[in-house]
Design a protein around this motif. Structure first.
Motif, PDB file in Angstrom:
ATOM      1  N   TYR A 162       0.836  -1.194   0.000  1.00  0.00           N
ATOM      2  CA  TYR A 162       0.000   0.000   0.000  1.00  0.00           C
ATOM      3  C   TYR A 162       0.869   1.242   0.000  1.00  0.00           C
ATOM      4  CZ  TYR A 162       1.320  -0.641   4.851  1.00  0.00           C
ATOM      5  OH  TYR A 162       2.046  -0.856   5.995  1.00  0.00           O
ATOM      6  N   ARG A 163       0.257   2.355  -0.345  1.00  0.00           N
ATOM      7  CA  ARG A 163       0.969   3.618  -0.312  1.00  0.00           C
ATOM      8  C   ARG A 163       0.568   4.318   0.963  1.00  0.00           C
ATOM      9  NH1 ARG A 163       0.526   8.844  -3.183  1.00  0.00           N
ATOM     10  NH2 ARG A 163       2.658   9.533  -3.611  1.00  0.00           N
ATOM     11  N   GLY A 164       1.539   4.845   1.679  1.00  0.00           N
ATOM     12  CA  GLY A 164       1.213   5.481   2.944  1.00  0.00           C
ATOM     13  C   GLY A 164       2.003   6.755   3.147  1.00  0.00           C
ATOM     14  N   HIS A 165       1.448   7.646   3.984  1.00  0.00           N
ATOM     15  CA  HIS A 165       2.134   8.875   4.336  1.00  0.00           C
ATOM     16  C   HIS A 165       2.586   8.700   5.767  1.00  0.00           C
ATOM     17  CE1 HIS A 165       3.116  13.079   3.965  1.00  0.00           C
ATOM     18  NE2 HIS A 165       2.504  13.344   5.118  1.00  0.00           N
ATOM     19  N   ARG A 166       3.835   8.396   5.949  1.00  0.00           N
ATOM     20  CA  ARG A 166       4.290   8.147   7.319  1.00  0.00           C
ATOM     21  C   ARG A 166       5.779   8.361   7.445  1.00  0.00           C
ATOM     22  NH1 ARG A 166       2.385   2.294   8.274  1.00  0.00           N
ATOM     23  NH2 ARG A 166       0.506   3.190   7.368  1.00  0.00           N
ATOM     24  N   MET A 167       6.222   8.196   8.667  1.00  0.00           N
ATOM     25  CA  MET A 167       7.622   8.504   8.927  1.00  0.00           C
ATOM     26  C   MET A 167       8.514   7.328   8.533  1.00  0.00           C
ATOM     27  SD  MET A 167       9.281   9.942  12.392  1.00  0.00           S
ATOM     28  CE  MET A 167       8.982  11.677  12.133  1.00  0.00           C
ATOM     29  N   VAL A 168       9.546   7.646   7.769  1.00  0.00           N
ATOM     30  CA  VAL A 168      10.507   6.613   7.359  1.00  0.00           C
ATOM     31  C   VAL A 168      11.922   7.146   7.626  1.00  0.00           C
ATOM     32  CG1 VAL A 168       9.055   5.642   5.535  1.00  0.00           C
ATOM     33  CG2 VAL A 168      10.590   7.544   5.014  1.00  0.00           C
ATOM     34  N   ASN A 169      12.883   6.233   7.484  1.00  0.00           N
ATOM     35  CA  ASN A 169      14.275   6.672   7.557  1.00  0.00           C
ATOM     36  C   ASN A 169      14.648   7.298   6.228  1.00  0.00           C
ATOM     37  OD1 ASN A 169      15.453   5.808  10.194  1.00  0.00           O
ATOM     38  ND2 ASN A 169      14.612   3.836   9.514  1.00  0.00           N
ATOM     39  N   TRP A 170      15.153   8.511   6.303  1.00  0.00           N
ATOM     40  CA  TRP A 170      15.437   9.263   5.100  1.00  0.00           C
ATOM     41  C   TRP A 170      16.935   9.524   5.006  1.00  0.00           C
ATOM     42  CZ3 TRP A 170      12.589  10.718   0.955  1.00  0.00           C
ATOM     43  CH2 TRP A 170      13.148  11.671   0.095  1.00  0.00           C
ATOM     44  N   ASP A 171      17.470   9.233   3.832  1.00  0.00           N
ATOM     45  CA  ASP A 171      18.894   9.484   3.633  1.00  0.00           C
ATOM     46  C   ASP A 171      19.066  10.793   2.896  1.00  0.00           C
ATOM     47  OD1 ASP A 171      21.537   9.511   2.555  1.00  0.00           O
ATOM     48  OD2 ASP A 171      21.671   7.377   3.041  1.00  0.00           O
ATOM     49  N   PRO A 172      19.558  11.810   3.584  1.00  0.00           N
ATOM     50  CA  PRO A 172      19.630  13.141   2.964  1.00  0.00           C
ATOM     51  C   PRO A 172      20.701  13.247   1.874  1.00  0.00           C
ATOM     52  CG  PRO A 172      20.332  13.227   5.267  1.00  0.00           C
ATOM     53  CD  PRO A 172      20.047  11.806   4.961  1.00  0.00           C
ATOM     54  N   LEU A 173      21.616  12.307   1.811  1.00  0.00           N
ATOM     55  CA  LEU A 173      22.603  12.351   0.738  1.00  0.00           C
ATOM     56  C   LEU A 173      22.014  11.752  -0.530  1.00  0.00           C
ATOM     57  CD1 LEU A 173      25.735  12.994   0.218  1.00  0.00           C
ATOM     58  CD2 LEU A 173      25.941  10.506   0.191  1.00  0.00           C
ATOM     59  N   ILE A 174      21.417  10.572  -0.370  1.00  0.00           N
ATOM     60  CA  ILE A 174      20.802   9.916  -1.524  1.00  0.00           C
ATOM     61  C   ILE A 174      19.478  10.601  -1.874  1.00  0.00           C
ATOM     62  CG2 ILE A 174      19.912   7.686  -2.351  1.00  0.00           C
ATOM     63  CD1 ILE A 174      21.806   6.362  -0.302  1.00  0.00           C
ATOM     64  N   GLU A 175      18.921  11.289  -0.890  1.00  0.00           N
ATOM     65  CA  GLU A 175      17.608  11.920  -1.023  1.00  0.00           C
ATOM     66  C   GLU A 175      16.530  10.906  -1.322  1.00  0.00           C
ATOM     67  OE1 GLU A 175      17.693  15.476  -3.464  1.00  0.00           O
ATOM     68  OE2 GLU A 175      19.816  15.734  -3.006  1.00  0.00           O
ATOM     69  N   SER A 176      16.561   9.868  -0.498  1.00  0.00           N
ATOM     70  CA  SER A 176      15.580   8.811  -0.680  1.00  0.00           C
ATOM     71  C   SER A 176      15.257   8.181   0.665  1.00  0.00           C
ATOM     72  CB  SER A 176      16.154   7.725  -1.600  1.00  0.00           C
ATOM     73  OG  SER A 176      15.307   6.602  -1.623  1.00  0.00           O
ATOM     74  N   ALA A 177      14.080   7.557   0.688  1.00  0.00           N
ATOM     75  CA  ALA A 177      13.748   6.715   1.836  1.00  0.00           C
ATOM     76  C   ALA A 177      14.591   5.454   1.746  1.00  0.00           C
ATOM     77  CB  ALA A 177      12.270   6.353   1.790  1.00  0.00           C
TER      78      ALA A 177
END
Length: 882
Positions: A162-177
């Motif tokens: 499913y698609r969800g709006h929630r908190m994930v670990n985000w990598d600010p260098l890769i700019e991805s979850a």
RNA sequence: GGGCACAUAGCUCAGAGGUAGAGCACUACGUUGACAUCGUAGUGGUCGUAGGUUCGAUCCCUGCUGUGCCCACCA
């Protein structure tokens, strides 16, 4: 004839195993080895060499045993790692950061992939890995794409994705979850800043401790524990966030721990997993103060906007200090989450992502292992598997990068999602939904986590969803050989995906090998400079030596400490084997297809056939139970300690005409020529048997030497038809070995030259002494430089198993030292005998121990007693000599 | 905080409920027509520690110590 010098390089390059790997046995039992696809990012390292060697051994062994073996190779697109690597190259070549387009990047990566997978395949060939390269697959090839879309859609329709709006670990260098598994925790030095939050009316203040002062801009509350009397008076009031003067409530929440910090904790729901939960519980607003690079955004005062998080932190602290809102600063150790690929500190971030309901998928996967349908070797790794799967959280599978499986979801202008296997399917759905044709859909920009497709590898490689014979045959008849570090990433996901898509386990066994470390036991890493390149080792010692060494060292569940030194052991062994065959060739030994072990008459031949059969049976057991170390060791001992050290030395007098007398043959009514032929045939047979069972471990040299001996086909040895009675032969040869060893030992201990000719008398009744001397006299003479005679004047007696050997001497020798040795031996034997007697005198022992053990103890006492009295007699006669 | 693994000869490691093993290193001797990347003979260990189970434990169980690893938490 073989060269005198063993040089692996001279022949290893000439063998290609592709043909035999792709030669399949149609109606045989299927067996598949699933090669963990190496990343296209780089060269194979020593860990790969171990992993692939072990599975190649399995594949080759199974082929020899007549299985229809599929050893399926492939490479993995390795999303994030590859993209980072290629991006770096592109930027290094002068391309400006913002200007790189999706198309340009993908084109470059595909170019990289073509080159890199070729390199990898060549390395596999060099190591002798016998995959079927004609069936090479890629986790991002067209067939894989189809399969991935199909599974994605299926999971989505079944509510498992499913698609969800929630908190994930985000990598600010890769700019991805990234997923939870891609987070590595590392301890670092940090600070705890104690900051004053003043009450709205300015009359009092709360001190809040934080390690991240820059996040105060995202604060929406200060929480205290409901049971914390210190802060009761503040609850329900409002405090002022420093620097921005926003008023936020002081709330009660059980999350606030009176023991930690000051007991009052600032709540920043957008930037902390716990705070996010607190926010939800207390219906607090969410203020996200970072952009995707973890720079401060428009939610913060202008002077901070666009600033990096660490710079902002310093600035905030600076200002707090100036405004005297900073109470104190503590130095602390803190464990922070880092991206395992990027190496930067991660940020929790609330975004739209796709999630897999891993908890549901995990259930059948757990059951499959619990029910024993899949076995881990060693078994204890199952604990780790269960622990992880039983506590699994939703798996974030979307990545905001370009290299990977594009998510098969399309959005309408109103944000409506259409998940479909193809764009045309999505359009059909849209038509249905909107009731009109011209609605423009936009595909999701993101790609899937690499492990999403890797998890499907067992059936992707068999062309699922296409129904075909191989899929039916090989799926769930596989073995996976891999390292413990990817049990979570890969093994468990293959089981989850397999149970979901195929309703059956993908494989029955998971062999977990150890980690290859340097000679000091340190993990290898580029930064430490202790990396061992398997291909350089192959150049230096030959691929077979590397393979042999890896097998020899791989005891289950243990790490391997690798060094050049240890590979020498393997190389030396193969050199020895090379020389064995050279010796055989020099003596006219050729593998005779019609040779029947039952026809040999000389006891030496019977004995070596017996030893060979026993050892090779043990080797088979070792292979069956994936004890590669045992297999390697047994073959080593069989060839070196039994064949070379004894048999080959025994038969030298027979093979080498000049040393052969008629006696040796006459004892067995054999024509000299016939006896010689017997020995030649036996020797060639024995060597070939060993070479055959060595083949899975060291295929290059096995092929080469087998051919040299005239055994063109490598097949697994069969001994079922051997009906020989070995009893007498074994007894005789054991005595022979004992005599030779004893004489050598006595000579050494009395410092006599090894080549000094001596006479010996054999007294005993375990074998017919006269016959024994007739058959073995020449051999003993050649190997120990002694001749059998009827009597000697002066002698040093030696106790053998069931006989006494008197070694004649012609001069007085100081035997004091020897007497002391014998006394020590008597003491030793007595100790052992007394221990056995003690047990035998114990009623409990007699009643409770098994019959075999009791019998064995009785026998032991008897043997030891006899030995003791013989040694005592010898001591007595030695003393008389003085 | 929870869990897993390991501890045996100087080193690297096998091992089995009933007489402790290998390779390397070390010592001594040895180039005899397969092999010095070799041969022969040796030296070397109360199997981490304290209990328990057992006729018997180095092996099974428990505690402890040490080492490595995994997971979780941290204001």
């Amino acid at each position: 004839m073989l060269d005198k010098i063993f040089d692996a390089k001279s022949f290893e390059g000439n063998f290609s195993f592709d043909m035999e790997a792709s030669t399949r046995i149609p109606n045989a039992e299927p067996f598949m080895v699933l090669l963990p696809p190496p990343n296209i990012t780089g060269n194979l390292h020593i860990g790969h060499a171990l992993c692939f060697t072990l599975q190649d051994i399995v594949a080759r062994y199974k082929r020899l045993k007549g299985f229809d073996v599929l050893f399926q190779p492939g490479v993995d697109h390795a999303g994030i790692v590859t993209q980072l690597l290629v991006e770096k190259q592109i930027y290094a070549s002068g391309v400006e950061k913002g200007s790189l387009t999706r198309e340009k990047l993908l084109k470059e990566i595909w170019f990289w992939k073509e080159n890199s997978s070729g390199v990898i395949i060549n390395q596999l060939r060099k190591l002798g890995i016998s995959c079927d390269f004609s069936r090479q697959r890629f986790t991002l090839d067209e067939k894989s794409k189809k399969a991935v879309s199909k599974i994605f859609v299926s999971l989505y329709r079944n509510g498992l994705l499913y698609r969800g709006h929630r908190m994930v670990n985000w990598d600010p260098l890769i700019e991805s979850a990234i997923s939870d598994l891609e987070v590595v925790e590392r301890e670092v030095d940090g600070h705890l800043w104690h900051i004053k939050y003043e009450l709205e009316n300015g009359e009092d203040y709360i001190v809040v401790a934080t390690s991240r002062p820059e996040t105060i801009f995202g604060d929406v509350a200060v929480a205290v524990n409901p049971k914390d009397s210190r802060y009761k008076k503040f609850v329900g009031k409002k405090v002022r966030i420093p620097l921005i003067d926003r008023l936020v409530p002081v709330i009660e929440d059980k999350y606030a721990d009176p023991e930690k910090g000051t007991g009052a904790v600032k709540i920043t729901p957008a930037h902390d997993f716990n705070d996010y939960e607190v926010g939800l519980r207390n219906k607090l607003p969410i203020i996200d103060i970072f952009n995707e690079k973890a720079e401060l955004n428009k939610e913060v005062p202008e002077m901070f906007q666009g600033m990096g998080r660490f710079e902002a932190r310093n600035k905030v602290v600076d200002l707090l200090e100036k405004k005297e809102l900073l109470v104190k600063v503590e130095d602390i150790k803190q464990t922070l989450p880092f991206g395992d690929r990027s190496g930067v500190i991660l940020e929790p971030r609330i975004t739209h992502q796709w999630f897999v309901n891993a908890e549901k998928l995990a259930r059948p996967a757990i059951k499959a292992v619990k029910d024993g349908k899949i076995k881990f070797i060693p078994k204890h790794w199952e604990n780790l598997y269960f622990e992880w799967l039983e506590n699994i959280r939703p798996w974030c599978v979307s990545r905001q990068i370009w290299w990977g499986h594009r998510i098969p979801a399309w959005y309408g202008p109103d944000g409506q999602v259409f998940v479909a296997e193809s764009e045309s399917d999505a359009n059909k759905q849209a038509l249905n939904f909107y009731g009109k044709h011209d609605v423009k859909l936009v595909q999701d920009e993101d790609v899937l986590d690499t492990w999403f497709s890797s998890g499907m590898w067992p059936f992707i490689t068999l062309d699922w969803p296409e129904d075909n014979e191989d899929l039916r045959k090989f799926y769930s008849n596989m073995i996976v050989v891999t390292g413990f570090d990817i049990i979570f990433f890969w093994v468990s996901r293959m089981i989850m995906m397999g149970m979901y898509a195929m309703k059956e386990v993908p494989f029955k066994e998971v062999y977990i090998h150890g980690l290859v470390r340097d000679k000091h036991g340190n993990k290898m890493s580029k930064s430490k400079g202790n990396v061992i390149d398997p291909l350089i080792l192959c150049d230096k010692y030959g691929a077979d030596a590397v393979r042999y060494t890896l097998a020899y060292m791989s005891s289950p569940g243990r790490d391997l400490k690798m060094s050049d030194r240890i590979v020498e052991t393997g190389r030396n062994f193969l050199t020895k084997l090379w020389n064995v065959v050279r010796f055989a060739q020099m003596n006219g030994c050729v593998y005779n297809n019609g040779f029947d072990p039952n026809e040999v008459s000389h006891p030496l031949n019977k004995w070596i056939i017996f030893e060979t059969r026993n050892t090779i049976n043990a080797v088979e057991e070792a292979y069956k139970s994936y004890r590669f170390d045992d297999a390697a060791r047994l073959i080593y001992q069989g060839i070196w300690n039994t064949l070379c050290d004894w048999y080959m030395e025994f038969v030298k007098p027979i093979l080498q005409q000049s040393a052969l007398t008629d006696d040796t043959a006459e004892g067995y009514n054999l024509d000299q020529t016939l006896l010689k032929k017997d020995v030649r045939d036996t020797m060639a047979w024995v060597i070939v048997q060993f070479i055959r069972v060595l083949y899975p471990i060291a295929p290059f040299i096995s092929k080469k030497l087998s051919g040299e001996l005239g055994a063109t086909e490598v097949v697994w040895p069969e001994f079922d038809n051997i009906q020989l009675d070995f009893t007498d032969s074994i007894r005789q040869v054991e005595l022979l070995k004992e005599i030779i060893s004893s004489v050598r030992s006595i000579k050494q201990s009395f410092r006599m030259p090894a080549n000094e000719e001596l006479n010996v008398v054999l007294e005993g009744n375990s074998v017919e002494t006269a016959d024994f001397i007739e058959i073995y006299g020449k051999i003993v003479h050649k190997m120990a430089n002694v001749s059998f005679v009827d009597s000697v004047a002066m002698s040093i007696p030696v106790v053998l198993n069931g006989a006494i050997l008197r070694i004649g001497i012609d001069r007085k020798i100081d035997v004091q030292e020897k007497i002391a040795d014998f006394r020590k031996e008597v003491a030793n034997c007595s100790k052992m005998r007394d221990a056995a007697l003690f047990r035998l005198n114990n009623e409990d022992f007699r009643n409770k121990a098994t019959e075999d053990v009791v019998t064995e103890h009785n026998k032991r006492v008897e043997v030891l007693s006899e030995k003791i009295s013989k040694i005592e007699y010898i001591i007595h006669s030695l003393e008389a000599m003085q």
